[in-house]
Scaffold this motif. Structure first.
Motif, PDB file in Angstrom:
ATOM      1  N   GLU A   7     -16.523  -4.838   2.419  1.00 19.69           N
ATOM      2  CA  GLU A   7     -16.744  -5.052   1.001  1.00 19.69           C
ATOM      3  C   GLU A   7     -15.697  -5.999   0.430  1.00 19.69           C
ATOM      4  O   GLU A   7     -14.498  -5.769   0.545  1.00 19.69           O
ATOM      5  CB  GLU A   7     -16.683  -3.717   0.268  1.00 19.69           C
ATOM      6  CG  GLU A   7     -17.065  -3.831  -1.186  1.00 19.69           C
ATOM      7  CD  GLU A   7     -17.106  -2.488  -1.854  1.00 19.69           C
ATOM      8  OE1 GLU A   7     -16.732  -2.425  -3.034  1.00 19.69           O
ATOM      9  OE2 GLU A   7     -17.493  -1.508  -1.198  1.00 19.69           O
ATOM     10  N   LEU A   8     -16.168  -7.072  -0.187  1.00 18.87           N
ATOM     11  CA  LEU A   8     -15.275  -8.033  -0.820  1.00 18.87           C
ATOM     12  C   LEU A   8     -14.935  -7.581  -2.234  1.00 18.87           C
ATOM     13  O   LEU A   8     -15.792  -7.039  -2.933  1.00 18.87           O
ATOM     14  CB  LEU A   8     -15.942  -9.411  -0.884  1.00 18.87           C
ATOM     15  CG  LEU A   8     -16.167 -10.124   0.435  1.00 18.87           C
ATOM     16  CD1 LEU A   8     -16.982 -11.385   0.211  1.00 18.87           C
ATOM     17  CD2 LEU A   8     -14.858 -10.455   1.102  1.00 18.87           C
ATOM     18  N   PRO A   9     -13.709  -7.812  -2.687  1.00 19.49           N
ATOM     19  CA  PRO A   9     -13.369  -7.462  -4.067  1.00 19.49           C
ATOM     20  C   PRO A   9     -14.129  -8.366  -5.045  1.00 19.49           C
ATOM     21  O   PRO A   9     -14.437  -9.507  -4.728  1.00 19.49           O
ATOM     22  CB  PRO A   9     -11.866  -7.721  -4.159  1.00 19.49           C
ATOM     23  CG  PRO A   9     -11.423  -8.250  -2.855  1.00 19.49           C
ATOM     24  CD  PRO A   9     -12.594  -8.331  -1.939  1.00 19.49           C
ATOM     25  N   ALA A  10     -14.421  -7.827  -6.202  1.00 15.89           N
ATOM     26  CA  ALA A  10     -15.079  -8.612  -7.248  1.00 15.89           C
ATOM     27  C   ALA A  10     -14.091  -9.638  -7.801  1.00 15.89           C
ATOM     28  O   ALA A  10     -12.914  -9.357  -7.967  1.00 15.89           O
ATOM     29  CB  ALA A  10     -15.567  -7.695  -8.357  1.00 15.89           C
ATOM     30  N   LEU A  11     -14.593 -10.832  -8.051  1.00 15.01           N
ATOM     31  CA  LEU A  11     -13.752 -11.908  -8.596  1.00 15.01           C
ATOM     32  C   LEU A  11     -13.988 -12.045 -10.083  1.00 15.01           C
ATOM     33  O   LEU A  11     -15.094 -11.823 -10.553  1.00 15.01           O
ATOM     34  CB  LEU A  11     -14.080 -13.221  -7.884  1.00 15.01           C
ATOM     35  CG  LEU A  11     -13.725 -13.254  -6.399  1.00 15.01           C
ATOM     36  CD1 LEU A  11     -14.163 -14.574  -5.790  1.00 15.01           C
ATOM     37  CD2 LEU A  11     -12.242 -13.039  -6.178  1.00 15.01           C
ATOM     38  N   PRO A  12     -12.991 -12.409 -10.831  1.00 14.48           N
ATOM     39  CA  PRO A  12     -11.609 -12.669 -10.427  1.00 14.48           C
ATOM     40  C   PRO A  12     -10.849 -11.371 -10.171  1.00 14.48           C
ATOM     41  O   PRO A  12     -11.158 -10.325 -10.740  1.00 14.48           O
ATOM     42  CB  PRO A  12     -11.025 -13.410 -11.617  1.00 14.48           C
ATOM     43  CG  PRO A  12     -11.800 -12.931 -12.788  1.00 14.48           C
ATOM     44  CD  PRO A  12     -13.185 -12.642 -12.266  1.00 14.48           C
ATOM     45  N   VAL A  13      -9.842 -11.471  -9.303  1.00 19.71           N
ATOM     46  CA  VAL A  13      -9.004 -10.321  -8.991  1.00 19.71           C
ATOM     47  C   VAL A  13      -7.541 -10.769  -8.968  1.00 19.71           C
ATOM     48  O   VAL A  13      -7.236 -11.885  -8.553  1.00 19.71           O
ATOM     49  CB  VAL A  13      -9.425  -9.669  -7.643  1.00 19.71           C
ATOM     50  CG1 VAL A  13      -9.255 -10.627  -6.488  1.00 19.71           C
ATOM     51  CG2 VAL A  13      -8.652  -8.394  -7.387  1.00 19.71           C
ATOM     52  N   THR A  14      -6.668  -9.897  -9.458  1.00 21.13           N
ATOM     53  CA  THR A  14      -5.235 -10.180  -9.474  1.00 21.13           C
ATOM     54  C   THR A  14      -4.530  -9.188  -8.567  1.00 21.13           C
ATOM     55  O   THR A  14      -4.744  -7.983  -8.677  1.00 21.13           O
ATOM     56  CB  THR A  14      -4.668 -10.077 -10.909  1.00 21.13           C
ATOM     57  OG1 THR A  14      -5.342 -11.027 -11.736  1.00 21.13           O
ATOM     58  CG2 THR A  14      -3.173 -10.359 -10.929  1.00 21.13           C
ATOM     59  N   PHE A  15      -3.703  -9.710  -7.681  1.00 18.48           N
ATOM     60  CA  PHE A  15      -2.871  -8.884  -6.810  1.00 18.48           C
ATOM     61  C   PHE A  15      -1.435  -9.031  -7.279  1.00 18.48           C
ATOM     62  O   PHE A  15      -0.946 -10.141  -7.463  1.00 18.48           O
ATOM     63  CB  PHE A  15      -2.974  -9.345  -5.347  1.00 18.48           C
ATOM     64  CG  PHE A  15      -4.372  -9.385  -4.814  1.00 18.48           C
ATOM     65  CD1 PHE A  15      -5.039  -8.219  -4.490  1.00 18.48           C
ATOM     66  CD2 PHE A  15      -5.020 -10.597  -4.614  1.00 18.48           C
ATOM     67  CE1 PHE A  15      -6.330  -8.249  -3.977  1.00 18.48           C
ATOM     68  CE2 PHE A  15      -6.304 -10.639  -4.101  1.00 18.48           C
ATOM     69  CZ  PHE A  15      -6.957  -9.464  -3.785  1.00 18.48           C
ATOM     70  N   ARG A  16      -0.762  -7.901  -7.466  1.00 20.97           N
ATOM     71  CA  ARG A  16       0.651  -7.934  -7.843  1.00 20.97           C
ATOM     72  C   ARG A  16       1.293  -6.622  -7.445  1.00 20.97           C
ATOM     73  O   ARG A  16       0.617  -5.596  -7.370  1.00 20.97           O
ATOM     74  CB  ARG A  16       0.842  -8.215  -9.320  1.00 20.97           C
ATOM     75  CG  ARG A  16       0.381  -7.142 -10.250  1.00 20.97           C
ATOM     76  CD  ARG A  16       0.753  -7.352 -11.721  1.00 20.97           C
ATOM     77  NE  ARG A  16       1.149  -8.674 -12.058  1.00 20.97           N
ATOM     78  CZ  ARG A  16       0.814  -9.313 -13.163  1.00 20.97           C
ATOM     79  NH1 ARG A  16       0.063  -8.719 -14.056  1.00 20.97           N
ATOM     80  NH2 ARG A  16       1.228 -10.523 -13.401  1.00 20.97           N
ATOM     81  N   PRO A  17       2.602  -6.643  -7.197  1.00 24.89           N
ATOM     82  CA  PRO A  17       3.309  -5.403  -6.836  1.00 24.89           C
ATOM     83  C   PRO A  17       3.557  -4.569  -8.097  1.00 24.89           C
ATOM     84  O   PRO A  17       4.610  -4.654  -8.725  1.00 24.89           O
ATOM     85  CB  PRO A  17       4.609  -5.908  -6.202  1.00 24.89           C
ATOM     86  CG  PRO A  17       4.835  -7.256  -6.813  1.00 24.89           C
ATOM     87  CD  PRO A  17       3.460  -7.819  -7.104  1.00 24.89           C
ATOM     88  N   THR A  18       2.587  -3.756  -8.474  1.00 25.21           N
ATOM     89  CA  THR A  18       2.635  -3.071  -9.766  1.00 25.21           C
ATOM     90  C   THR A  18       3.790  -2.087  -9.887  1.00 25.21           C
ATOM     91  O   THR A  18       4.403  -1.987 -10.953  1.00 25.21           O
ATOM     92  CB  THR A  18       1.310  -2.341 -10.038  1.00 25.21           C
ATOM     93  OG1 THR A  18       0.975  -1.528  -8.917  1.00 25.21           O
ATOM     94  CG2 THR A  18       0.188  -3.326 -10.277  1.00 25.21           C
ATOM     95  N   ARG A  19       4.105  -1.359  -8.828  1.00 23.64           N
ATOM     96  CA  ARG A  19       5.234  -0.416  -8.921  1.00 23.64           C
ATOM     97  C   ARG A  19       6.545  -1.153  -9.114  1.00 23.64           C
ATOM     98  O   ARG A  19       7.362  -0.774  -9.954  1.00 23.64           O
ATOM     99  CB  ARG A  19       5.320   0.449  -7.670  1.00 23.64           C
ATOM    100  CG  ARG A  19       4.261   1.489  -7.575  1.00 23.64           C
ATOM    101  CD  ARG A  19       4.490   2.378  -6.372  1.00 23.64           C
ATOM    102  NE  ARG A  19       3.297   3.170  -6.113  1.00 23.64           N
ATOM    103  CZ  ARG A  19       3.086   3.827  -5.011  1.00 23.64           C
ATOM    104  NH1 ARG A  19       3.975   3.811  -4.038  1.00 23.64           N
ATOM    105  NH2 ARG A  19       1.970   4.514  -4.853  1.00 23.64           N
ATOM    106  N   GLU A 143     -11.546 -15.647   4.271  1.00 22.00           N
ATOM    107  CA  GLU A 143     -12.483 -15.814   5.386  1.00 22.00           C
ATOM    108  C   GLU A 143     -13.912 -16.051   4.904  1.00 22.00           C
ATOM    109  O   GLU A 143     -14.653 -16.819   5.497  1.00 22.00           O
ATOM    110  CB  GLU A 143     -12.440 -14.591   6.304  1.00 22.00           C
ATOM    111  CG  GLU A 143     -11.162 -14.484   7.094  1.00 22.00           C
ATOM    112  CD  GLU A 143     -11.049 -13.176   7.861  1.00 22.00           C
ATOM    113  OE1 GLU A 143     -11.966 -12.334   7.773  1.00 22.00           O
ATOM    114  OE2 GLU A 143     -10.026 -13.002   8.534  1.00 22.00           O
ATOM    115  N   SER A 144     -14.292 -15.409   3.834  1.00 26.23           N
ATOM    116  CA  SER A 144     -15.672 -15.541   3.360  1.00 26.23           C
ATOM    117  C   SER A 144     -15.896 -16.795   2.524  1.00 26.23           C
ATOM    118  O   SER A 144     -17.009 -17.293   2.462  1.00 26.23           O
ATOM    119  CB  SER A 144     -16.065 -14.307   2.547  1.00 26.23           C
ATOM    120  OG  SER A 144     -15.370 -14.290   1.318  1.00 26.23           O
TER     121      SER A 144
END
Length: 152
Positions: A7-19, A143-144
């Motif tokens: 399963e691919l994440p829905a776009l747009p998506v933000t990755f960040r070190p939240t803790r 990759e996709s």
């Protein structure tokens, strides 16, 4: 398992070190409040000294806010990597590989120009499982949508 089966994440998506971000901003806020309170609580300080205390507190907060800045924003057209002082926009085809090997402090992107770009927005320091999940999601997207391959 192929990219199509995962399963691919829905776009747009933000990755960040939240803790890490929460800790840095919380500590910065507390430090600012405490140093400013001390500056006004000490009767023997003059106006210039009080101002220097407040400016020092602002400097501490600014450094911690800068350290909390890293993130990765993925959208339909590509990825924006925001590190401490720089941002870089990449098209999906520019990302050949997403790497997070054991012992790495953060993700690295192998790029089509032969360079490797550190991605401080995905770092396993405080929340290892979260970082691994984010790295896998970014790898699946690369990759996709581009020419990316799996490595690590």
């Amino acid at each position: 398992m192929t990219v199509e089966q995962q399963e691919l994440p829905a776009l747009p998506v933000t990755f960040r070190p939240t803790r890490t971000r929460a800790v840095l901003l919380s500590v910065g806020t507390v430090m600012f409040v405490v140093i400013t309170a001390v500056a006004f609580a000490l009767d023997k300080l003059g106006p210039g000294e009080r101002i220097s205390f407040v400016l020092t507190a602002l400097l501490f907060f600014g450094v911690l806010a800068l350290l909390s800045r890293p993130k990765v924003v993925a959208d339909e057209l590509g990825v924006t990597v925001v590190n401490l002082t720089r941002s870089r926009r990449l098209e999906w085809a520019e990302i050949l590989r997403v790497n997070l090997r054991p012992g790495d402090p953060w993700v690295f992107l192998d790029l089509s120009d032969g360079m490797s770009l550190p991605v401080l927005g995905i770092q396993p320091g405080v929340a290892r499982r979260h970082a691994i999940r984010d790295a896998r999601a970014l790898r699946l997207l690369a990759e996709s949508r581009g020419t990316g391959t799996d490595n690590g």
